[in-house]
Design a protein around this motif. Structure first.
Motif, PDB file in Angstrom:
ATOM      1  N   THR A 192      -9.843   2.312   2.801  1.00  0.00           N
ATOM      2  CA  THR A 192     -10.554   2.063   1.577  1.00  0.00           C
ATOM      3  C   THR A 192     -10.086   3.077   0.273  1.00  0.00           C
ATOM      4  O   THR A 192      -9.129   3.575   0.675  1.00  0.00           O
ATOM      5  CB  THR A 192     -12.245   2.442   1.883  1.00  0.00           C
ATOM      6  OG1 THR A 192     -12.299   3.757   1.973  1.00  0.00           O
ATOM      7  CG2 THR A 192     -12.758   1.835   2.967  1.00  0.00           C
ATOM      8  N   ALA A 193     -10.848   2.697  -0.614  1.00  0.00           N
ATOM      9  CA  ALA A 193     -10.442   3.613  -1.853  1.00  0.00           C
ATOM     10  C   ALA A 193     -10.655   4.969  -1.608  1.00  0.00           C
ATOM     11  O   ALA A 193     -10.263   6.044  -2.394  1.00  0.00           O
ATOM     12  CB  ALA A 193     -10.604   3.106  -3.327  1.00  0.00           C
ATOM     13  N   ASN A 194     -11.672   5.239  -0.838  1.00  0.00           N
ATOM     14  CA  ASN A 194     -12.359   6.509  -0.724  1.00  0.00           C
ATOM     15  C   ASN A 194     -11.249   7.522   0.287  1.00  0.00           C
ATOM     16  O   ASN A 194     -10.925   6.955   1.085  1.00  0.00           O
ATOM     17  CB  ASN A 194     -13.649   6.527  -0.079  1.00  0.00           C
ATOM     18  CG  ASN A 194     -14.435   5.981  -1.022  1.00  0.00           C
ATOM     19  OD1 ASN A 194     -14.576   6.147  -2.280  1.00  0.00           O
ATOM     20  ND2 ASN A 194     -15.469   5.059  -0.552  1.00  0.00           N
ATOM     21  N   PRO A 195     -11.255   8.765  -0.251  1.00  0.00           N
ATOM     22  CA  PRO A 195     -10.239   9.611   0.642  1.00  0.00           C
ATOM     23  C   PRO A 195     -10.639   9.541   2.308  1.00  0.00           C
ATOM     24  O   PRO A 195     -11.864   9.731   2.422  1.00  0.00           O
ATOM     25  CB  PRO A 195     -10.161  10.993  -0.034  1.00  0.00           C
ATOM     26  CG  PRO A 195     -10.660  10.614  -1.218  1.00  0.00           C
ATOM     27  CD  PRO A 195     -11.772   9.578  -1.287  1.00  0.00           C
ATOM     28  N   ASN A 196      -9.858   9.474   3.217  1.00  0.00           N
ATOM     29  CA  ASN A 196     -10.232   9.919   4.656  1.00  0.00           C
ATOM     30  C   ASN A 196     -11.429   8.747   5.040  1.00  0.00           C
ATOM     31  O   ASN A 196     -11.989   8.921   6.104  1.00  0.00           O
ATOM     32  CB  ASN A 196     -10.756  11.175   4.891  1.00  0.00           C
ATOM     33  CG  ASN A 196      -9.840  12.400   4.420  1.00  0.00           C
ATOM     34  OD1 ASN A 196      -8.337  12.160   4.487  1.00  0.00           O
ATOM     35  ND2 ASN A 196     -10.207  13.185   3.743  1.00  0.00           N
ATOM     36  N   GLU A 197     -11.264   7.707   4.454  1.00  0.00           N
ATOM     37  CA  GLU A 197     -12.395   6.653   4.837  1.00  0.00           C
ATOM     38  C   GLU A 197     -11.677   5.344   5.047  1.00  0.00           C
ATOM     39  O   GLU A 197     -10.765   4.957   4.580  1.00  0.00           O
ATOM     40  CB  GLU A 197     -13.241   6.420   3.710  1.00  0.00           C
ATOM     41  CG  GLU A 197     -14.457   5.586   4.254  1.00  0.00           C
ATOM     42  CD  GLU A 197     -15.469   5.261   3.085  1.00  0.00           C
ATOM     43  OE1 GLU A 197     -16.447   5.762   3.025  1.00  0.00           O
ATOM     44  OE2 GLU A 197     -15.290   4.185   2.186  1.00  0.00           O
TER      45      GLU A 197
END
Length: 407
Positions: A209-214
């Motif tokens: 995803t665009a979220n870090p570490n996700e």
């Protein structure tokens, strides 16, 4: 009186020879225990207060004692050959009556029961209904199963992956399992089983995803989505944070085979986000198909296992060992079996390797305890005793004849 005394010696020596002959005859009999003739002297009167110069009246055989020492354990390589290392006896039944034996040369009869060569059935403790442990205290005939092993439906699929820490989102959105550009990586498919043992393919797709570490993980069985996407969250050191217990409950899958619905849990415990490359480090599941019986094995604790082609093991029972306070008091019935008697004490049964019960060794037999060299020496001694007593009769005859001839 002298003739009777010598005659008792001849009878005793003859019994000793018979015992020795029986021992020698059974030098190769599996589980045979040698016997020993024991003697006691005779007096014409009994009780206390015998005169100091009283002359005995000969000898009698007081007992033929079986010597329950440990025989050598010789390997045979045959699974149903059993040997006891230590004390105790195999427990058998003949028409419902319990008998006991040290001879473990077992085989199966036409109905799959494990029996000795004379048809006595080996007794075991049956497995508990809950599948754990054995019902010690109740005995049953050991019967080897010849049916197929039932399949087991998959309930947990274990997946351990390393996701690349430098990954970016896929170039195509939204996610489509048929478009490799819409996801970053996939597991390639894990074989799972329904309630009928039919195989299906479970595949997990990982999308950054665009979220870090996700990441998002999508799960499919035979191309059908099972539940919505689940979120995976990693710490800044690459450890899995979400889900906290590492488990994802998958949606229900209904097979077209007529089997029951498939409800699985995906366990991704141990998965990490490291480096620059994807790695599938573990892929397992707990289901299996039906299996054919491959072999029977028995461990040192006497547990009898049926081993199937699907790698499933099923415990059929635990061999029961029986011991007595006075094994020498057992009644010998022949055919390597004994029965309880009033002098043997009551039977005490238990699991191998517990209390004073010996261990079970599969693929081996206990040999006869007869030492042939020792028995040959015993034979010479008994023969000399016989000859000496015979000579005494001859000597007394000469003395008697001399007295008769006195003028």
């Amino acid at each position: 009186m002298g003739f009777n005394t010598s005659l008792s010696g001849i009878k005793a020596a003859n019994t000793d020879l018979n015992v020795t002959a029986n021992n020698i005859a059974n030098v190769n009999t599996t589980g045979f225990k040698e016997s020993r003739a024991e003697f006691a002297d005779l007096f014409s009167s009994t009780g206390y207060g015998l005169a100091r110069n009283a002359v005995g009246s000969g000898v009698r055989v007081s007992n033929v004692a079986q010597q329950f020492s440990q025989g050598n354990v010789d390997p045979t390589g045959r699974n149903l050959d059993l040997a006891i290392s230590g004390e105790g006896f195999f427990t058998l039944t003949v028409n419902g009556a319990k008998v006991y034996s040290r001879a473990g040369n077992f085989q199966t009869d036409a109905n799959g029961y494990v029996v000795n060569p004379q048809g006595a059935r080996l007794q075991v403790y049956p497995p508990n209904a809950n599948g754990t442990g054995f019902a010690v205290g109740s005995l049953t005939d050991l019967q080897l199963l010849t049916t197929d092993s039932a399949p087991q439906q998959t309930s947990i699929a274990n997946l351990m992956v390393t996701l690349p820490g430098n990954a970016s989102g896929p170039s195509v959105t939204p996610f489509d399992p048929t478009d490799a550009n819409s996801y970053n990586h996939s597991t390639g498919g894990i074989t799972v089983y329904d309630s009928l043992g039919v195989t299906h393919t479970q595949t997990s797709y990982f999308v950054k995803t665009a979220n870090p570490n996700e990441w998002q993980v999508y799960n499919y069985v035979d191309g059908t989505a099972v539940g919505a996407a689940s979120t995976l969250q990693f710490s800044d050191s690459g450890a899995l944070v979400t889900p906290a217990d590492g488990r994802i409950a998958l949606g229900t899958f209904t097979p077209s085979t007529g089997a029951g619905t498939l409800n699985m849990t995906l366990d991704i415990t141990g998965s990490t986000q490291y480096g620059e490359a994807f790695a599938l480090r573990d892929a397992r599941q707990d289901g299996f198909a039906s299996g054919k019986l491959n072999s029977i094995s028995i461990d040192a604790d006497g547990v009898v296992y049926a081993r199937y082609s699907n790698n499933a093991d099923k415990a059929l029972g635990q061999v029961a060992i029986t011991n007595f306070v006075n094994p020498q008091g057992l009644s010998s019935l022949g055919d390597n079996i004994w029965a309880e008697s009033s002098t043997s004490g009551g039977a005490r049964s238990g699991a191998p390797g517990t209390s004073d019960f010996g261990d079970i060794q599969s693929g081996a037999l206990e040999s006869s305890t007869v030492d042939l060299t020792e028995q040959l020496v015993n034979m010479i001694v008994a023969q000399r005793n016989f000859q000496a007593n015979s000579q005494m009769i001859s000597t007394q005859d000469q003395v008697t004849q001399t007295i008769i001839n006195i003028r």
